[in-house]
Design a protein around this motif. Structure first.
Motif, PDB file in Angstrom:
ATOM      1  N   HIS A 139       0.834  -1.208   0.000  1.00  0.00           N
ATOM      2  CA  HIS A 139       0.000   0.000   0.000  1.00  0.00           C
ATOM      3  C   HIS A 139       0.863   1.250   0.000  1.00  0.00           C
ATOM      4  O   HIS A 139       1.950   1.255   0.575  1.00  0.00           O
ATOM      5  CB  HIS A 139      -0.900   0.038   1.244  1.00  0.00           C
ATOM      6  CG  HIS A 139      -1.640  -1.237   1.497  1.00  0.00           C
ATOM      7  ND1 HIS A 139      -1.820  -1.737   2.759  1.00  0.00           N
ATOM      8  CD2 HIS A 139      -2.226  -2.131   0.658  1.00  0.00           C
ATOM      9  CE1 HIS A 139      -2.506  -2.872   2.694  1.00  0.00           C
ATOM     10  NE2 HIS A 139      -2.746  -3.128   1.420  1.00  0.00           N
ATOM     11  N   GLN A 140       0.335   2.292  -0.629  1.00  0.00           N
ATOM     12  CA  GLN A 140       1.004   3.590  -0.599  1.00  0.00           C
ATOM     13  C   GLN A 140       0.025   4.589  -0.018  1.00  0.00           C
ATOM     14  O   GLN A 140      -1.006   4.886  -0.637  1.00  0.00           O
ATOM     15  CB  GLN A 140       1.424   4.020  -2.000  1.00  0.00           C
ATOM     16  CG  GLN A 140       2.123   5.356  -2.021  1.00  0.00           C
ATOM     17  CD  GLN A 140       2.561   5.749  -3.428  1.00  0.00           C
ATOM     18  OE1 GLN A 140       2.469   4.973  -4.354  1.00  0.00           O
ATOM     19  NE2 GLN A 140       3.023   6.976  -3.560  1.00  0.00           N
ATOM     20  N   ASN A 153      -2.702   4.003  11.581  1.00  0.00           N
ATOM     21  CA  ASN A 153      -2.006   3.252  10.532  1.00  0.00           C
ATOM     22  C   ASN A 153      -2.848   2.115   9.963  1.00  0.00           C
ATOM     23  O   ASN A 153      -2.334   1.039   9.662  1.00  0.00           O
ATOM     24  CB  ASN A 153      -0.660   2.723  11.030  1.00  0.00           C
ATOM     25  CG  ASN A 153       0.308   3.837  11.343  1.00  0.00           C
ATOM     26  OD1 ASN A 153       0.330   4.853  10.658  1.00  0.00           O
ATOM     27  ND2 ASN A 153       1.078   3.662  12.394  1.00  0.00           N
ATOM     28  N   THR A 154      -4.126   2.376   9.828  1.00  0.00           N
ATOM     29  CA  THR A 154      -5.012   1.438   9.141  1.00  0.00           C
ATOM     30  C   THR A 154      -5.612   2.148   7.942  1.00  0.00           C
ATOM     31  O   THR A 154      -5.650   3.382   7.869  1.00  0.00           O
ATOM     32  CB  THR A 154      -6.139   0.925  10.072  1.00  0.00           C
ATOM     33  OG1 THR A 154      -6.873   2.042  10.569  1.00  0.00           O
ATOM     34  CG2 THR A 154      -5.577   0.102  11.216  1.00  0.00           C
ATOM     35  N   VAL A 155      -6.112   1.376   6.997  1.00  0.00           N
ATOM     36  CA  VAL A 155      -6.675   1.927   5.758  1.00  0.00           C
ATOM     37  C   VAL A 155      -8.031   2.566   6.054  1.00  0.00           C
ATOM     38  O   VAL A 155      -8.914   1.933   6.643  1.00  0.00           O
ATOM     39  CB  VAL A 155      -6.816   0.816   4.698  1.00  0.00           C
ATOM     40  CG1 VAL A 155      -7.505   1.337   3.446  1.00  0.00           C
ATOM     41  CG2 VAL A 155      -5.442   0.238   4.349  1.00  0.00           C
ATOM     42  N   VAL A 156      -8.181   3.825   5.637  1.00  0.00           N
ATOM     43  CA  VAL A 156      -9.458   4.538   5.781  1.00  0.00           C
ATOM     44  C   VAL A 156     -10.219   4.479   4.464  1.00  0.00           C
ATOM     45  O   VAL A 156     -11.428   4.243   4.443  1.00  0.00           O
ATOM     46  CB  VAL A 156      -9.228   6.014   6.200  1.00  0.00           C
ATOM     47  CG1 VAL A 156     -10.527   6.792   6.216  1.00  0.00           C
ATOM     48  CG2 VAL A 156      -8.538   6.082   7.543  1.00  0.00           C
ATOM     49  N   ASN A 157      -9.507   4.671   3.364  1.00  0.00           N
ATOM     50  CA  ASN A 157     -10.151   4.714   2.057  1.00  0.00           C
ATOM     51  C   ASN A 157      -9.161   4.237   0.997  1.00  0.00           C
ATOM     52  O   ASN A 157      -7.968   4.531   1.082  1.00  0.00           O
ATOM     53  CB  ASN A 157     -10.593   6.161   1.757  1.00  0.00           C
ATOM     54  CG  ASN A 157     -11.452   6.273   0.536  1.00  0.00           C
ATOM     55  OD1 ASN A 157     -12.022   5.293   0.074  1.00  0.00           O
ATOM     56  ND2 ASN A 157     -11.537   7.472  -0.013  1.00  0.00           N
ATOM     57  N   ILE A 208      -3.278   2.621  -3.664  1.00  0.00           N
ATOM     58  CA  ILE A 208      -3.151   3.988  -3.152  1.00  0.00           C
ATOM     59  C   ILE A 208      -4.286   4.205  -2.153  1.00  0.00           C
ATOM     60  O   ILE A 208      -5.456   4.042  -2.484  1.00  0.00           O
ATOM     61  CB  ILE A 208      -3.199   5.012  -4.296  1.00  0.00           C
ATOM     62  CG1 ILE A 208      -2.143   4.623  -5.289  1.00  0.00           C
ATOM     63  CG2 ILE A 208      -3.130   6.428  -3.760  1.00  0.00           C
ATOM     64  CD1 ILE A 208      -1.432   5.629  -6.043  1.00  0.00           C
ATOM     65  N   VAL A 209      -3.908   4.524  -0.912  1.00  0.00           N
ATOM     66  CA  VAL A 209      -4.869   4.599   0.187  1.00  0.00           C
ATOM     67  C   VAL A 209      -4.663   5.857   1.008  1.00  0.00           C
ATOM     68  O   VAL A 209      -3.621   6.512   0.927  1.00  0.00           O
ATOM     69  CB  VAL A 209      -4.753   3.351   1.100  1.00  0.00           C
ATOM     70  CG1 VAL A 209      -5.024   2.072   0.326  1.00  0.00           C
ATOM     71  CG2 VAL A 209      -3.393   3.289   1.783  1.00  0.00           C
ATOM     72  N   THR A 210      -5.691   6.151   1.823  1.00  0.00           N
ATOM     73  CA  THR A 210      -5.517   7.128   2.898  1.00  0.00           C
ATOM     74  C   THR A 210      -5.488   6.313   4.177  1.00  0.00           C
ATOM     75  O   THR A 210      -6.175   5.292   4.315  1.00  0.00           O
ATOM     76  CB  THR A 210      -6.674   8.159   2.928  1.00  0.00           C
ATOM     77  OG1 THR A 210      -7.913   7.473   3.036  1.00  0.00           O
ATOM     78  CG2 THR A 210      -6.659   9.033   1.704  1.00  0.00           C
ATOM     79  N   ALA A 211      -4.693   6.764   5.134  1.00  0.00           N
ATOM     80  CA  ALA A 211      -4.509   6.030   6.384  1.00  0.00           C
ATOM     81  C   ALA A 211      -5.043   6.835   7.551  1.00  0.00           C
ATOM     82  O   ALA A 211      -5.166   8.060   7.482  1.00  0.00           O
ATOM     83  CB  ALA A 211      -3.027   5.725   6.596  1.00  0.00           C
ATOM     84  N   ALA A 212      -5.353   6.119   8.632  1.00  0.00           N
ATOM     85  CA  ALA A 212      -5.846   6.769   9.847  1.00  0.00           C
ATOM     86  C   ALA A 212      -4.687   7.402  10.602  1.00  0.00           C
ATOM     87  O   ALA A 212      -3.613   6.829  10.721  1.00  0.00           O
ATOM     88  CB  ALA A 212      -6.553   5.752  10.722  1.00  0.00           C
ATOM     89  N   GLN A 213      -4.984   8.600  11.110  1.00  0.00           N
ATOM     90  CA  GLN A 213      -3.979   9.345  11.871  1.00  0.00           C
ATOM     91  C   GLN A 213      -3.961   8.854  13.313  1.00  0.00           C
ATOM     92  O   GLN A 213      -4.993   8.416  13.838  1.00  0.00           O
ATOM     93  CB  GLN A 213      -4.358  10.830  11.821  1.00  0.00           C
ATOM     94  CG  GLN A 213      -3.357  11.760  12.428  1.00  0.00           C
ATOM     95  CD  GLN A 213      -3.807  13.204  12.248  1.00  0.00           C
ATOM     96  OE1 GLN A 213      -4.998  13.481  12.105  1.00  0.00           O
ATOM     97  NE2 GLN A 213      -2.855  14.112  12.248  1.00  0.00           N
TER      98      GLN A 213
END
Length: 177
Positions: free
Chosen positions: A136-137, A149-153, A170-175
């Motif tokens: 994942h990026q 550090n988990t996948v949000v979207n 390509i993902v967004t991650a949890a802060q």
């Protein structure tokens, strides 16, 4: 010089009979000719082994060259029906939205089958999956009600060929909270 030594050996020494010297000389000559024959045999075996090694190396290089040259052949064969379907869709003079949708779905099925046949696998993490930097990026870190550090979207699927990453998801991650 060796001839002189051989002549000296072949001449009987005074007091000794000629019979004791000749059998020894004959035995040495037989040993020499046997050793020379063995040497010629081993040289021949060595040359054959060397030639065989060179042939194996040459064939291996040709095989590697062909593998590089035709590596995508299987994938290309699997993609030909996809291209044919797309070309046929463009030839329809008055397509309806339903027929276009059906054609795109059929073409997608053909492409998916081609991907599966050639071991091209999707990397599509689920929401909440742990972020894997090898697959994942993360392009953004956003506040979320889930573990850090988990996948949000998922913005774009990734792909792997066998065990090699072709393109990361390509993902967004949890802060972190």
């Amino acid at each position: 010089m060796q001839d002189q030594e051989n002549q000296e050996v072949s001449q009987p020494i005074e007091g000794e009979g000629e019979t004791t010297q000749t059998p020894a000389l004959n035995e040495l000559e037989q040993q020499l000719s046997a050793t020379e024959a063995k040497l010629a045999e081993m040289h021949d075996a060595f040359m054959r082994a060397k030639a065989e090694g060179e042939n194996i190396r040459r064939r291996a290089q040709e095989d590697v060259s062909k593998a590089h040259k035709f590596a995508v052949e299987s994938f290309a064969e699997a993609m030909l029906p996809v291209r044919d379907s797309l070309e046929m869709a463009l030839k329809v003079e008055t397509p309806s939205i339903e027929s276009l949708k059906e054609g795109v779905e059929m073409t997608l099925k053909q492409m998916t089958a081609a991907f599966e046949k050639n071991r091209l696998v999707e990397v599509m993490p689920a929401v909440g999956d742990k972020l894997d930097p090898m697959k994942h990026q993360a392009v953004a870190v956003v506040p979320a009600e889930q573990e850090a550090n988990t996948v949000v979207n998922v913005l774009q699927k990734g792909y792997m060929i066998a065990d090699r990453l072709l393109r990361p998801a390509i993902v967004t991650a949890a802060q972190a909270k």
